[in-house]
Design an enzyme around this catalytic site. Structure first.
Site, PDB file in Angstrom:
ATOM      1  N   ASP A   1      39.254  40.403  34.972  1.00  0.00           N
ATOM      2  CA  ASP A   1      40.077  40.747  33.815  1.00  0.00           C
ATOM      3  C   ASP A   1      39.196  41.283  32.691  1.00  0.00           C
ATOM      4  OD1 ASP A   1      42.620  40.234  34.693  1.00  0.00           O
ATOM      5  OD2 ASP A   1      42.601  38.142  34.095  1.00  0.00           O
TER       6      ASP A   1
ATOM      7  N   ARG B   1      42.628  48.177  37.720  1.00  0.00           N
ATOM      8  CA  ARG B   1      43.938  47.885  37.141  1.00  0.00           C
ATOM      9  C   ARG B   1      43.967  48.564  35.775  1.00  0.00           C
ATOM     10  NH1 ARG B   1      44.387  42.112  35.481  1.00  0.00           N
ATOM     11  NH2 ARG B   1      45.093  41.617  37.592  1.00  0.00           N
TER      12      ARG B   1
END
Length: 332
Positions: free
Chosen positions: A139, A191
């Site tokens: 992340d 992502r």
């Protein structure tokens, strides 16, 4: 000066204050109604609850990624404990044969203590993911961590585990199109999201239109030349553009996936699956769900309206995912 920025600042400060109040957290954890509201967006506190939420999504044809909540740790023991929990999580995902991978925050794995510690802990997680033919997403946190995270990804992890690790890029940042090109050159999985953090104008676009425009530009590049990108958005205009672009360019639906947050626009998630598109839902869980929710709302107070609007839209569209089949319907 208009009252909007002042009100937003007051709201942000209030939410950050509430996120640090242990007494309020204790009350909410013990309050049935408050827990039920939170459980729409966070899938419980345990690995078992998180995996059950993933299993429910799988039954609806939706993939998942699990994120153990918790950000910057201040001791090596805490970093290694978080790493051990991720190993257990991967073991459980494998044992249950779930269509699910994991997402990690490097600050929760020791990044603020030392890069060497962080790399050691993440490498253990990646080795377990390799054993199970699984995948780990790093992340992205606020912009102060962007370069450090990308350096760790490229220099320390991707070179050893190219099939097991991917990264997140945020279209709110001015640098992102360059980062997209570098990721494409590496054939690294990305992502793409807009970014939830409040950033200075020097590094991020202050206007939503610029954030959206950069997202679409990056999305087109990743869909055309990237390696299985995840398009993380609930914006129907952008989702429709992705579908249009895929059809116009002859890009098969297997080449990318849409990604959404747990509990947000479940109606849209299911509609995309029915139409033949791939969808993955980001599921946060863990004991730190209260400060997580407060900080996410504080980072961008408009998220309050966004989450409320999601519930209203679902009610209008008639999404019915029964509580019995999804005991902890919630989101990332």
């Amino acid at each position: 000066m208009s009252p909007g920025p002042v009100i937003n600042s007051m709201l942000r400060n209030s939410l950050l204050y509430l996120s640090r109040q242990q007494r309020i957290f204790d009350f909410i954890r013990g309050n049935g109604f408050a827990r039920r509201m939170a459980s729409r967006f966070v899938a419980g506190e345990t690995i078992a609850e998180a995996c059950e939420a993933a299993a429910d999504l799988n039954r609806h044809g939706i993939s998942a990624t699990l994120d153990l909540l918790g950000e910057s740790v201040t001791s090596e023991a805490d970093a290694r404990d978080t790493g051990r929990q991720y190993l257990e999580l991967l073991d459980t995902i494998h044992a249950r044969k779930l269509d699910c991978n994991v997402s990690v925050k490097l600050t929760a794995l020791g990044q603020d203590i030392s890069d060497a510690l962080c790399v050691d802990v993440v490498s253990q997680i990646l080795a377990r993911a390799e054993q199970y033919d699984s995948f780990v997403r790093l992340d992205m946190e606020s912009s102060e961590y962007t370069q450090r995270t990308l350096d760790t990804f490229e220099r320390e992890l991707y070179s050893r585990y190219p099939k097991r690790v991917g990264v997140v890029l945020q279209s709110a940042l001015r640098r992102t199109l360059d980062d997209v090109e570098r990721a494409i050159g590496l054939s690294a999985r990305v992502r793409l999201c807009k970014g939830a953090y409040k950033e200075p104008d020097t590094v991020a676009f202050p206007d939503k239109a610029d954030v959206d425009r950069t997202f679409v530009q990056a999305m087109h590049r990743l869909m055309s030349r990237g390696f299985y990108p995840g398009l993380a958005t609930h914006d129907e205009v952008i989702i429709n553009e992705a579908k249009r672009f895929a059809r116009a360019e002859g890009i098969p639906s297997e080449r990318f996936e849409f990604q959404m947050l747990y509990g947000v626009r479940r109606d849209l998630q299911e509609e995309l699956v029915r139409d033949g598109w791939r969808v993955r839902v980001y599921i946060p869980f863990g004991t730190q769900w209260y400060p997580y929710l407060m900080r996410r709302l504080a980072e961008r107070p408009a998220n309050i309206a966004f989450m409320t609007g999601s519930i209203v839209r679902e009610a209008m569209h008639g999404t019915h995912r029964s509580p019995s089949s999804a005991p902890h319907n919630g989101a990332h």
